[in-house]
Motif scaffolding. Sequence first.
Motif, PDB file in Angstrom:
ATOM      1  N   ILE A 149       0.859  -1.183   0.000  1.00  0.00           N
ATOM      2  CA  ILE A 149       0.000   0.000   0.000  1.00  0.00           C
ATOM      3  C   ILE A 149       0.895   1.233   0.000  1.00  0.00           C
ATOM      4  O   ILE A 149       1.709   1.425   0.901  1.00  0.00           O
ATOM      5  CB  ILE A 149      -0.923   0.020   1.235  1.00  0.00           C
ATOM      6  CG1 ILE A 149      -1.871  -1.182   1.210  1.00  0.00           C
ATOM      7  CG2 ILE A 149      -1.707   1.317   1.298  1.00  0.00           C
ATOM      8  CD1 ILE A 149      -2.737  -1.293   2.456  1.00  0.00           C
ATOM      9  N   SER A 150       0.735   2.057  -1.014  1.00  0.00           N
ATOM     10  CA  SER A 150       1.518   3.287  -1.126  1.00  0.00           C
ATOM     11  C   SER A 150       0.588   4.490  -1.055  1.00  0.00           C
ATOM     12  O   SER A 150      -0.448   4.521  -1.713  1.00  0.00           O
ATOM     13  CB  SER A 150       2.292   3.302  -2.451  1.00  0.00           C
ATOM     14  OG  SER A 150       2.978   4.528  -2.621  1.00  0.00           O
ATOM     15  N   ASP A 151       0.968   5.471  -0.256  1.00  0.00           N
ATOM     16  CA  ASP A 151       0.184   6.696  -0.154  1.00  0.00           C
ATOM     17  C   ASP A 151       1.134   7.834   0.192  1.00  0.00           C
ATOM     18  O   ASP A 151       2.100   7.638   0.940  1.00  0.00           O
ATOM     19  CB  ASP A 151      -0.905   6.555   0.916  1.00  0.00           C
ATOM     20  CG  ASP A 151      -2.072   7.509   0.690  1.00  0.00           C
ATOM     21  OD1 ASP A 151      -3.187   7.028   0.451  1.00  0.00           O
ATOM     22  OD2 ASP A 151      -1.849   8.742   0.739  1.00  0.00           O
ATOM     23  N   ILE A 152       0.856   9.006  -0.341  1.00  0.00           N
ATOM     24  CA  ILE A 152       1.693  10.168  -0.061  1.00  0.00           C
ATOM     25  C   ILE A 152       1.364  10.773   1.297  1.00  0.00           C
ATOM     26  O   ILE A 152       2.140  11.552   1.843  1.00  0.00           O
ATOM     27  CB  ILE A 152       1.533  11.214  -1.190  1.00  0.00           C
ATOM     28  CG1 ILE A 152       2.686  12.217  -1.160  1.00  0.00           C
ATOM     29  CG2 ILE A 152       0.175  11.904  -1.107  1.00  0.00           C
ATOM     30  CD1 ILE A 152       2.705  13.135  -2.375  1.00  0.00           C
ATOM     31  N   ASN A 153       0.214  10.386   1.849  1.00  0.00           N
ATOM     32  CA  ASN A 153      -0.284  11.030   3.064  1.00  0.00           C
ATOM     33  C   ASN A 153      -0.084  10.140   4.287  1.00  0.00           C
ATOM     34  O   ASN A 153      -0.682   9.061   4.376  1.00  0.00           O
ATOM     35  CB  ASN A 153      -1.774  11.359   2.893  1.00  0.00           C
ATOM     36  CG  ASN A 153      -2.301  12.223   4.010  1.00  0.00           C
ATOM     37  OD1 ASN A 153      -2.394  11.776   5.140  1.00  0.00           O
ATOM     38  ND2 ASN A 153      -2.649  13.460   3.693  1.00  0.00           N
ATOM     39  N   PRO A 154       0.726  10.568   5.264  1.00  0.00           N
ATOM     40  CA  PRO A 154       0.992   9.723   6.435  1.00  0.00           C
ATOM     41  C   PRO A 154      -0.235   9.480   7.296  1.00  0.00           C
ATOM     42  O   PRO A 154      -0.328   8.431   7.959  1.00  0.00           O
ATOM     43  CB  PRO A 154       2.067  10.511   7.204  1.00  0.00           C
ATOM     44  CG  PRO A 154       1.935  11.927   6.737  1.00  0.00           C
ATOM     45  CD  PRO A 154       1.480  11.838   5.317  1.00  0.00           C
ATOM     46  N   ASP A 155      -1.185  10.406   7.319  1.00  0.00           N
ATOM     47  CA  ASP A 155      -2.393  10.197   8.122  1.00  0.00           C
ATOM     48  C   ASP A 155      -3.277   9.114   7.531  1.00  0.00           C
ATOM     49  O   ASP A 155      -3.899   8.332   8.264  1.00  0.00           O
ATOM     50  CB  ASP A 155      -3.177  11.513   8.253  1.00  0.00           C
ATOM     51  CG  ASP A 155      -2.449  12.533   9.103  1.00  0.00           C
ATOM     52  OD1 ASP A 155      -1.708  12.116  10.005  1.00  0.00           O
ATOM     53  OD2 ASP A 155      -2.599  13.741   8.858  1.00  0.00           O
ATOM     54  N   MET A 156      -3.354   9.055   6.199  1.00  0.00           N
ATOM     55  CA  MET A 156      -4.117   7.981   5.560  1.00  0.00           C
ATOM     56  C   MET A 156      -3.435   6.627   5.821  1.00  0.00           C
ATOM     57  O   MET A 156      -4.106   5.623   6.100  1.00  0.00           O
ATOM     58  CB  MET A 156      -4.228   8.242   4.060  1.00  0.00           C
ATOM     59  CG  MET A 156      -5.051   9.473   3.694  1.00  0.00           C
ATOM     60  SD  MET A 156      -6.816   9.286   4.034  1.00  0.00           S
ATOM     61  CE  MET A 156      -7.316   8.320   2.602  1.00  0.00           C
ATOM     62  N   LEU A 157      -2.107   6.588   5.748  1.00  0.00           N
ATOM     63  CA  LEU A 157      -1.389   5.349   6.030  1.00  0.00           C
ATOM     64  C   LEU A 157      -1.595   4.908   7.478  1.00  0.00           C
ATOM     65  O   LEU A 157      -1.751   3.718   7.761  1.00  0.00           O
ATOM     66  CB  LEU A 157       0.102   5.532   5.744  1.00  0.00           C
ATOM     67  CG  LEU A 157       0.503   5.591   4.270  1.00  0.00           C
ATOM     68  CD1 LEU A 157       1.959   6.010   4.137  1.00  0.00           C
ATOM     69  CD2 LEU A 157       0.275   4.250   3.581  1.00  0.00           C
ATOM     70  N   GLU A 179       5.247   5.278   2.340  1.00  0.00           N
ATOM     71  CA  GLU A 179       4.862   6.655   2.048  1.00  0.00           C
ATOM     72  C   GLU A 179       5.629   7.099   0.813  1.00  0.00           C
ATOM     73  O   GLU A 179       6.865   7.124   0.821  1.00  0.00           O
ATOM     74  CB  GLU A 179       5.183   7.554   3.235  1.00  0.00           C
ATOM     75  CG  GLU A 179       4.730   8.999   3.057  1.00  0.00           C
ATOM     76  CD  GLU A 179       5.040   9.867   4.269  1.00  0.00           C
ATOM     77  OE1 GLU A 179       5.156  11.097   4.086  1.00  0.00           O
ATOM     78  OE2 GLU A 179       5.175   9.317   5.386  1.00  0.00           O
ATOM     79  N   ALA A 180       4.924   7.413  -0.260  1.00  0.00           N
ATOM     80  CA  ALA A 180       5.595   7.729  -1.519  1.00  0.00           C
ATOM     81  C   ALA A 180       4.701   8.567  -2.421  1.00  0.00           C
ATOM     82  O   ALA A 180       3.475   8.559  -2.284  1.00  0.00           O
ATOM     83  CB  ALA A 180       5.977   6.430  -2.244  1.00  0.00           C
ATOM     84  N   ASN A 181       5.336   9.277  -3.345  1.00  0.00           N
ATOM     85  CA  ASN A 181       4.657  10.065  -4.360  1.00  0.00           C
ATOM     86  C   ASN A 181       4.548   9.222  -5.630  1.00  0.00           C
ATOM     87  O   ASN A 181       5.572   8.791  -6.182  1.00  0.00           O
ATOM     88  CB  ASN A 181       5.451  11.351  -4.636  1.00  0.00           C
ATOM     89  CG  ASN A 181       4.724  12.309  -5.562  1.00  0.00           C
ATOM     90  OD1 ASN A 181       3.978  11.901  -6.452  1.00  0.00           O
ATOM     91  ND2 ASN A 181       4.931  13.591  -5.359  1.00  0.00           N
ATOM     92  N   ALA A 182       3.338   8.989  -6.103  1.00  0.00           N
ATOM     93  CA  ALA A 182       3.123   8.110  -7.257  1.00  0.00           C
ATOM     94  C   ALA A 182       3.756   8.630  -8.537  1.00  0.00           C
ATOM     95  O   ALA A 182       3.925   7.878  -9.495  1.00  0.00           O
ATOM     96  CB  ALA A 182       1.625   7.904  -7.481  1.00  0.00           C
ATOM     97  N   GLN A 183       4.098   9.901  -8.569  1.00  0.00           N
ATOM     98  CA  GLN A 183       4.703  10.478  -9.770  1.00  0.00           C
ATOM     99  C   GLN A 183       6.190  10.166  -9.874  1.00  0.00           C
ATOM    100  O   GLN A 183       6.788  10.345 -10.937  1.00  0.00           O
ATOM    101  CB  GLN A 183       4.482  11.997  -9.781  1.00  0.00           C
ATOM    102  CG  GLN A 183       3.023  12.366  -9.888  1.00  0.00           C
ATOM    103  CD  GLN A 183       2.755  13.817  -9.542  1.00  0.00           C
ATOM    104  OE1 GLN A 183       1.620  14.193  -9.226  1.00  0.00           O
ATOM    105  NE2 GLN A 183       3.769  14.665  -9.567  1.00  0.00           N
ATOM    106  N   HIS A 184       6.786   9.687  -8.774  1.00  0.00           N
ATOM    107  CA  HIS A 184       8.220   9.382  -8.773  1.00  0.00           C
ATOM    108  C   HIS A 184       8.483   8.369  -7.674  1.00  0.00           C
ATOM    109  O   HIS A 184       8.450   8.712  -6.496  1.00  0.00           O
ATOM    110  CB  HIS A 184       9.033  10.659  -8.551  1.00  0.00           C
ATOM    111  CG  HIS A 184      10.512  10.448  -8.593  1.00  0.00           C
ATOM    112  ND1 HIS A 184      11.146   9.910  -9.687  1.00  0.00           N
ATOM    113  CD2 HIS A 184      11.484  10.688  -7.667  1.00  0.00           C
ATOM    114  CE1 HIS A 184      12.446   9.841  -9.451  1.00  0.00           C
ATOM    115  NE2 HIS A 184      12.675  10.305  -8.224  1.00  0.00           N
ATOM    116  N   MET A 185       8.725   7.115  -8.065  1.00  0.00           N
ATOM    117  CA  MET A 185       8.903   6.033  -7.098  1.00  0.00           C
ATOM    118  C   MET A 185      10.214   5.292  -7.347  1.00  0.00           C
ATOM    119  O   MET A 185      10.219   4.132  -7.795  1.00  0.00           O
ATOM    120  CB  MET A 185       7.719   5.065  -7.165  1.00  0.00           C
ATOM    121  CG  MET A 185       6.372   5.698  -6.839  1.00  0.00           C
ATOM    122  SD  MET A 185       4.998   4.514  -6.866  1.00  0.00           S
ATOM    123  CE  MET A 185       4.920   4.144  -8.629  1.00  0.00           C
TER     124      MET A 185
END
Length: 314
Positions: A149-157, A179-185
């Motif tokens: 599961i990848s998400d840029i938002n730590p609260d959602m994670l 925690e990651a940005n889907a535009q650059h992984m």
Amino acid sequence: MFSRSVSRSLRTTAGRRMGVAEPSYRCFSCTRRAYAESTKPNHDERLTHFGFKDVPETQKESMVGAVFSSVASSYDTMNDLMSMGIHRLWKDHFVRSLNPGSALPSRDTDKNGQGWNILDIAGGTGDIAFRMLDHATNINHDLETRVTISDINPDMLAEGKKRSIQTPYYNTNRLSFIEANAQHMPHIPDNSIDLYTVVFGIRNFTDKQAALVEAFRVLKPGGVFACMEFSKVDNALFNTVYKQWSFSAIPMIGQLVAGDRDSYQYLVESIDKFPSQEEFRGMIHKAGFMIPGRGFENLTGGIAAIHKGIKPLK
């Protein structure tokens, strides 16, 4: 009845006991005011849309982040409001259509027993990941398939990690969070993913085309890109009723239910700004994917749509 502040305090205490990072509960309204009061951007700075507003690309990420930090604990309520309560049926259908744990074209036949390697983008709360693991385990009797599961938002994670404790996948190698940005992984190797999913998330990305190109890079040849997103209603009368509901009722209910009108206002505006089914299909094709059949499936008259693309085999 518990007050909102007491309820948050209880959630935070419970999260600490479970070893889960404490959500920040940043105030979206405060972020919005801070942005409005900030220095005007340079005229050469690229703009993008944040709902119906044009904002500098460099600031959209933090503004969207504030929205999802605000709604993290009420995420299911948010989707219930957006979809008139049927997002759960859509998600079940989405997972069944992908059939995780079955044989894959991105895998040599003698390696099928290793299970799928799935990347669920913007999937912080685990809604889709848990469904995919359940399907692989219970329908295809596959105990090897794993989801990141990848998400840029730590609260959602943080919300997803709390929910995962109630699943059989907690603290196993079948489920992980990043925690990651889907535009650059850069941490995800080329040609390493069997299935890339993004559900009700890609409309919030600053550069959707860059995210699609990155999805193409990380997928194996034969791997599948699958996206479900709110879309364009295909009946004029139904569209009028749906928009009236969206723009009038949802922000008001967001205020009553979550004490947060601004976040819900942004979310309905972001749906309206998302490309049409045909336009988004073109963006997927531009990223290099083969488009199977029509390329998309409308759900409930186009309130949402499922899009798929396949990375060509070598």
